[in-house]
Every structure is written in structure tokens, then in C-alpha cells.
Design a protein around this motif. Structure first.
Motif, PDB file in Angstrom:
ATOM      1  N   LEU A  19       0.904  -1.578   0.000  1.00 45.03           N
ATOM      2  CA  LEU A  19       0.106   0.223  -0.338  1.00 45.03           C
ATOM      3  C   LEU A  19       0.521   1.118  -0.107  1.00 45.03           C
ATOM      4  O   LEU A  19       1.659   1.348   1.022  1.00 45.03           O
ATOM      5  N   ARG A  20       0.351   2.565  -0.959  1.00 46.67           N
ATOM      6  CA  ARG A  20       0.957   3.141  -0.846  1.00 46.67           C
ATOM      7  C   ARG A  20       0.122   5.280  -1.022  1.00 46.67           C
ATOM      8  O   ARG A  20      -0.615   4.716  -1.838  1.00 46.67           O
ATOM      9  N   VAL A  21       0.764   5.960  -0.455  1.00 46.11           N
ATOM     10  CA  VAL A  21       0.713   6.985  -0.147  1.00 46.11           C
ATOM     11  C   VAL A  21       1.178   7.985  -1.124  1.00 46.11           C
ATOM     12  O   VAL A  21       2.345   7.778  -0.322  1.00 46.11           O
ATOM     13  N   ILE A  22       1.066   8.637  -1.981  1.00 44.60           N
ATOM     14  CA  ILE A  22       1.314   9.725  -3.466  1.00 44.60           C
ATOM     15  C   ILE A  22       0.692  10.746  -2.999  1.00 44.60           C
ATOM     16  O   ILE A  22      -0.396  10.885  -3.746  1.00 44.60           O
ATOM     17  N   THR A  27       5.997  10.001  -2.533  1.00 45.98           N
ATOM     18  CA  THR A  27       5.107   8.769  -1.567  1.00 45.98           C
ATOM     19  C   THR A  27       5.329   9.548   0.107  1.00 45.98           C
ATOM     20  O   THR A  27       6.918   9.875   0.760  1.00 45.98           O
ATOM     21  N   ILE A  28       4.394   9.464   0.808  1.00 41.08           N
ATOM     22  CA  ILE A  28       3.600  10.269   2.082  1.00 41.08           C
ATOM     23  C   ILE A  28       4.254   8.523   2.823  1.00 41.08           C
ATOM     24  O   ILE A  28       4.258   8.554   4.183  1.00 41.08           O
ATOM     25  N   ALA A  29       3.078   7.642   2.567  1.00 41.05           N
ATOM     26  CA  ALA A  29       3.289   6.459   3.167  1.00 41.05           C
ATOM     27  C   ALA A  29       3.548   5.099   1.866  1.00 41.05           C
ATOM     28  O   ALA A  29       2.667   5.200   0.828  1.00 41.05           O
ATOM     29  N   VAL A  53       4.948   5.718   7.810  1.00 38.54           N
ATOM     30  CA  VAL A  53       4.731   7.062   7.687  1.00 38.54           C
ATOM     31  C   VAL A  53       5.807   7.995   6.943  1.00 38.54           C
ATOM     32  O   VAL A  53       6.181   7.619   8.767  1.00 38.54           O
ATOM     33  N   ASN A  54       5.643   8.471   6.229  1.00 40.94           N
ATOM     34  CA  ASN A  54       6.299   9.715   6.586  1.00 40.94           C
ATOM     35  C   ASN A  54       5.910  10.766   7.628  1.00 40.94           C
ATOM     36  O   ASN A  54       5.213  12.454   6.789  1.00 40.94           O
ATOM     37  N   MET A  55       5.832  10.502   8.823  1.00 41.53           N
ATOM     38  CA  MET A  55       4.849  11.443   9.846  1.00 41.53           C
ATOM     39  C   MET A  55       5.823  13.254   9.652  1.00 41.53           C
ATOM     40  O   MET A  55       5.333  13.875   9.880  1.00 41.53           O
ATOM     41  N   SER A  56       7.545  13.341   9.375  1.00 42.35           N
ATOM     42  CA  SER A  56       7.728  14.672   8.905  1.00 42.35           C
ATOM     43  C   SER A  56       6.871  15.789   7.707  1.00 42.35           C
ATOM     44  O   SER A  56       6.161  16.699   8.255  1.00 42.35           O
ATOM     45  N   CYS A 106      -1.937   3.773  13.828  1.00 42.42           N
ATOM     46  CA  CYS A 106      -1.760   3.836  12.723  1.00 42.42           C
ATOM     47  C   CYS A 106      -2.737   5.102  11.875  1.00 42.42           C
ATOM     48  O   CYS A 106      -3.329   6.026  12.172  1.00 42.42           O
ATOM     49  N   VAL A 107      -1.977   5.417  10.548  1.00 45.62           N
ATOM     50  CA  VAL A 107      -2.891   6.190   9.828  1.00 45.62           C
ATOM     51  C   VAL A 107      -3.937   5.685   9.203  1.00 45.62           C
ATOM     52  O   VAL A 107      -2.839   4.926   7.878  1.00 45.62           O
TER      53      VAL A 107
END
Length: 121
Positions: A19-22, A27-29, A53-56, A106-107
Motif C-alpha cells: 500500500l502506498r500514498v503518493i 511517497t507519503i506512506a 508513514v513519513n510523519m515529518s 495507524c494512519v
């Protein structure tokens, strides 16, 4: 999971896919340890462990909501260089109710507020 409303269900299962969030090409996650949450009457939601997740890129917002089946959600703005923050793009249950413990810390992301949420093999 069932609660006071026996017709309402919340099911959380491991997702076997990547799973990816872009958003805006970034790529955020990115995880292979994601969860899929299915809830009566709602589209399925992918949850990402915070470690993936790139929490920054996320900044806690003042927003919040309450679900009688999952608990209190905290929201996050997604920080971008080009467009400024994407308001309340993600949320997390930090102390979920019994039966929803799997999504603790989780996010999840709103598909309408990010460019893509991919599920691949």
C-alpha cells in the motif's frame, strides 16, 4: 466486531498487498504491513503503521471526530512545498475502542485529499 447496534460491523484484517500514498509525486506512506478496515455502509479504508508513514510530512490539526465503534480520531494536515498544507488529509485513532485495537496509532488518508492510494501485489 459488533457493538450495541448488531447490524453495524467493523472488520479489520491484514492487507497482503503493498500500500502506498503518493501526493505531488512524493511517497507519503509505503507499507506491506497495512490493514484494511471494512465498516457497514462505508468504503474500505487502508491503515498504515506510523513507522511506514513519513510523519515529518504530517502536522497534527485541531480537528477531531468521534466514532461510536472506533473511538476518537485525531487529524493531520499533509504538508507540501508547492500547495501549502492539505487540510485534515489523514487521521489516526490513538486510543481506539475495544474491538478496534488493531488500528491503534495507524494512519489513514482521505482518498479525495491525496493524489493516489495504491494497492499493488
Amino acid at each position: 466486531m459488533t457493538n450495541a447496534d448488531a447490524t453495524h460491523r467493523v472488520e479489520i484484517t491484514p492487507n497482503p498487498h503493498r500500500l502506498r500514498v503518493i501526493h505531488r509525486g512524493i511517497t507519503i506512506a509505503d507499507t506491506r504491513r497495512g490493514l484494511t478496515l471494512r465498516e457497514t455502509g462505508l468504503p474500505e479504508v487502508f491503515y498504515f503503521p506510523r513507522e511506514d508513514v513519513n510523519m515529518s510530512r504530517l502536522h497534527r490539526s485541531e480537528s477531531g471526530s468521534h466514532c461510536p465503534y472506533k473511538g476518537d480520531a485525531s487529524y493531520f494536515h499533509l504538508l507540501t512545498e508547492e500547495d501549502g498544507p492539505v487540510v485534515d488529509a489523514a487521521w489516526s485513532y490513538e486510543s481506539p475502542l475495544p474491538g478496534a485495537e488493531a488500528i491503534k496509532l495507524c494512519v489513514a488518508f482521505y482518498p479525495s485529499r491525496v493524489d493516489r492510494i495504491d494497492q499493488t501485489s
